[in-house]
Scaffold this active site. Structure first.
Site, PDB file in Angstrom:
ATOM      1  N   PHE A 112      45.992  33.116  56.350  1.00  0.00           N
ATOM      2  CA  PHE A 112      45.651  32.288  55.221  1.00  0.00           C
ATOM      3  C   PHE A 112      46.982  31.938  54.534  1.00  0.00           C
ATOM      4  O   PHE A 112      48.081  32.695  54.312  1.00  0.00           O
ATOM      5  CB  PHE A 112      44.709  32.734  53.972  1.00  0.00           C
ATOM      6  CG  PHE A 112      44.363  31.820  53.228  1.00  0.00           C
ATOM      7  CD1 PHE A 112      43.482  30.664  53.721  1.00  0.00           C
ATOM      8  CD2 PHE A 112      44.894  31.776  51.924  1.00  0.00           C
ATOM      9  CE1 PHE A 112      43.106  29.693  52.736  1.00  0.00           C
ATOM     10  CE2 PHE A 112      44.389  30.571  51.162  1.00  0.00           C
ATOM     11  CZ  PHE A 112      43.436  29.637  51.354  1.00  0.00           C
ATOM     12  N   ASP A 123      44.393  41.571  52.326  1.00  0.00           N
ATOM     13  CA  ASP A 123      43.644  40.603  51.482  1.00  0.00           C
ATOM     14  C   ASP A 123      42.162  40.598  51.938  1.00  0.00           C
ATOM     15  O   ASP A 123      41.990  40.134  52.862  1.00  0.00           O
ATOM     16  CB  ASP A 123      44.298  39.414  51.882  1.00  0.00           C
ATOM     17  CG  ASP A 123      43.851  38.130  51.136  1.00  0.00           C
ATOM     18  OD1 ASP A 123      42.851  38.299  50.596  1.00  0.00           O
ATOM     19  OD2 ASP A 123      44.498  37.075  51.212  1.00  0.00           O
ATOM     20  N   TYR A 133      35.990  34.243  43.150  1.00  0.00           N
ATOM     21  CA  TYR A 133      35.307  33.097  43.045  1.00  0.00           C
ATOM     22  C   TYR A 133      34.399  32.790  44.393  1.00  0.00           C
ATOM     23  O   TYR A 133      33.793  31.863  44.295  1.00  0.00           O
ATOM     24  CB  TYR A 133      35.939  31.762  42.615  1.00  0.00           C
ATOM     25  CG  TYR A 133      37.290  31.549  43.443  1.00  0.00           C
ATOM     26  CD1 TYR A 133      37.093  30.844  44.771  1.00  0.00           C
ATOM     27  CD2 TYR A 133      38.418  31.682  43.005  1.00  0.00           C
ATOM     28  CE1 TYR A 133      38.171  30.669  45.551  1.00  0.00           C
ATOM     29  CE2 TYR A 133      39.603  31.449  43.936  1.00  0.00           C
ATOM     30  CZ  TYR A 133      39.577  30.791  44.897  1.00  0.00           C
ATOM     31  OH  TYR A 133      40.677  30.515  45.596  1.00  0.00           O
ATOM     32  N   LYS A 134      34.738  33.432  45.481  1.00  0.00           N
ATOM     33  CA  LYS A 134      34.110  33.383  46.613  1.00  0.00           C
ATOM     34  C   LYS A 134      32.600  34.238  46.559  1.00  0.00           C
ATOM     35  O   LYS A 134      31.852  33.960  46.001  1.00  0.00           O
ATOM     36  CB  LYS A 134      34.844  33.624  47.880  1.00  0.00           C
ATOM     37  CG  LYS A 134      36.193  33.072  48.049  1.00  0.00           C
ATOM     38  CD  LYS A 134      36.975  33.406  49.139  1.00  0.00           C
ATOM     39  CE  LYS A 134      38.404  32.887  49.337  1.00  0.00           C
ATOM     40  NZ  LYS A 134      38.365  31.327  49.144  1.00  0.00           N
ATOM     41  N   ARG A 189      33.044  25.164  59.000  1.00  0.00           N
ATOM     42  CA  ARG A 189      32.438  26.637  58.847  1.00  0.00           C
ATOM     43  C   ARG A 189      31.467  26.675  57.974  1.00  0.00           C
ATOM     44  O   ARG A 189      31.121  25.975  56.925  1.00  0.00           O
ATOM     45  CB  ARG A 189      33.789  27.083  58.151  1.00  0.00           C
ATOM     46  CG  ARG A 189      33.931  28.379  57.760  1.00  0.00           C
ATOM     47  CD  ARG A 189      35.086  29.030  57.139  1.00  0.00           C
ATOM     48  NE  ARG A 189      35.266  28.450  55.773  1.00  0.00           N
ATOM     49  CZ  ARG A 189      36.044  28.836  54.897  1.00  0.00           C
ATOM     50  NH1 ARG A 189      37.196  29.881  55.180  1.00  0.00           N
ATOM     51  NH2 ARG A 189      36.053  28.310  53.743  1.00  0.00           N
TER      52      ARG A 189
END
Length: 410
Positions: A126, A195, A220-221, A369
């Site tokens: 990422f 991560d 927040y995921k 996705r």
């Protein structure tokens, strides 16, 4: 054997986790397959944040730092995240963003071995991880080496200072074997920083068991903490007194209200705090973390596997011949909780799906996705989503010019 809508509904009827959906506010007519990017709204978050604003802030004002435990929120919520990642309560703290926490831990860890000049990571990681690592490397006089996934472990050597990896890849969903990779890095004399942004709340994690030393994760995921929710960081117990954050804010001081000029790091994990905690965001995150209450991660993972397998099977049955290529591993032990497909018109297909009430997301240059969040998704959701995907591909409705218009967030 083709899976019917009735079959999917039967799977939901037998699902012991089906009632968890009632913990969330989800719009009617929308199938939400983007919880791996922004989690859904827990119903308790509405009352929780309202109470913090109207009662705690409104009535207790500054007294709320003590009366309502605001000052302890980073440690308290970190302790609630700890069971989700297989850590001790005092090894996790909520603070800042993933980006900021990466910088803090990269710099703090790298300074333990100044004679080792290499920060090692994966190409295609990422981008914020690589951006932060490159900046930290420049500041420390080190070099960042980003290699293809299958070359990373072989590159570990006497010059490797820190290995930075994302546990579950944000795009394709490939998952590293945390125990194997961490052990390999330790054998080479290097620390590992994980991560967990696409792992926490999605796949079972066992940081203590697997020997993990350092980690960061997103709020927040899958944790459903709300847009821009604070992140968390993890430092193994045995390393906490050895590391000092390069961002030496007053909340990370041993005595923040002594107002001294010199910096003395707080004992333990609290030394990684920096500025004043964002209480409104923390309240929403705490409600999100509590939405996992009474649920075993192994049970959630078993449902995730079922949702993935159903999605993959239905796409094979109904959407073959339209150019979709699954790039996510079919083996559950090698992946996270999303499924991704490559297509030359992935962006337009994603936009057409959104218009049809199926919210997934697009990842440049050619990937659509779908997040599989077992807290609030069911098998009927998956069936309906693939049914609409089939209709879009068959009719080529994605060719509508409006679906090629890109906004600032794509």
């Amino acid at each position: 054997m083709t899976v019917t809508l009735e079959d999917a509904r039967a799977m939901d009827a037998a699902d012991p986790l089906a009632d968890l959906r009632e913990r969330f506010l989800l719009p009617q007519g929308v199938i939400y397959l983007d919880g791996n990017s922004l989690g859904a709204l827990p119903k308790t978050s509405i009352a929780r944040t309202s109470d913090v604003v109207l009662q705690q802030w409104g009535n207790s004002l500054i007294r709320s730092w003590n009366e309502h435990g605001w000052i302890d929120a980073p440690q308290r919520i970190g302790a609630k995240i700890a069971p989700l990642i297989g850590a001790k309560p005092h090894e996790v703290i909520v603070t800042d963003s993933v980006t900021v926490n990466l910088f803090k831990l990269i710099v703090a860890a790298a300074r333990l071995s100044p004679d080792r000049p290499v920060l090692l990571s994966e190409a295609g990681n990422f981008h914020t991880d690589l951006h932060v690592a490159s900046g930290a490397a420049e500041l420390l006089g080190m070099r960042l080496e980003a290699l293809q996934r299958d070359a990373v472990l072989a590159a570990l050597g006497a010059d490797t200072n820190l290995l930075l990896l994302t546990h579950v890849h944000y795009k394709a969903g490939f998952r590293f074997d945390m125990a194997e990779v961490t052990a390999a890095a330790k054998e080479a004399g290097a620390l590992t920083l994980w991560d967990l942004s696409h792992s926490v709340g999605a796949v079972p994690l066992h940081l203590n068991r697997d020997g993990a030393e350092l980690a960061v994760g997103c709020g927040y995921k899958y944790l459903n903490g709300g847009p821009g929710a604070p992140a968390f960081l993890y430092v193994a117990e045995h390393l906490q007194e050895q590391l000092v954050s390069p961002l030496r804010g007053w909340m990370g001081h041993a005595a923040p209200f002594a107002f001294t000029d010199d910096y003395v790091p707080a004992p333990g994990i609290a030394r990684f705090l920096a500025g004043t905690p964002p209480i409104l965001s923390l309240a929403a995150l705490e409600a999100g973390v509590e939405s996992f209450g009474g649920v075993e991660m192994d049970a959630l993972w078993a449902k995730s596997i079922s949702l993935f397998d159903l999605f993959a099977q239905l796409v094979e049955e109904r959407c073959s011949g339209f150019g979709l290529e699954c790039i996510s591993p079919r083996d559950a032990e090698l992946r996270g909780s999303h499924i991704s497909y490559r297509h030359p018109h992935a962006f337009e297909i994603c936009q057409a799906l959104i218009a049809a009430g199926v919210i997934g997301d697009f990842r440049s240059p050619d990937v659509v996705r779908f997040g599989l969040t077992p807290l609030y998704l069911g098998h009927e959701d998956i069936w309906q989503a693939v049914d609409r995907l089939h209709a879009i591909l068959q009719s080529e409705s994605w060719r509508d010019p409006s679906f090629s218009v890109r906004g600032k967030v794509t």
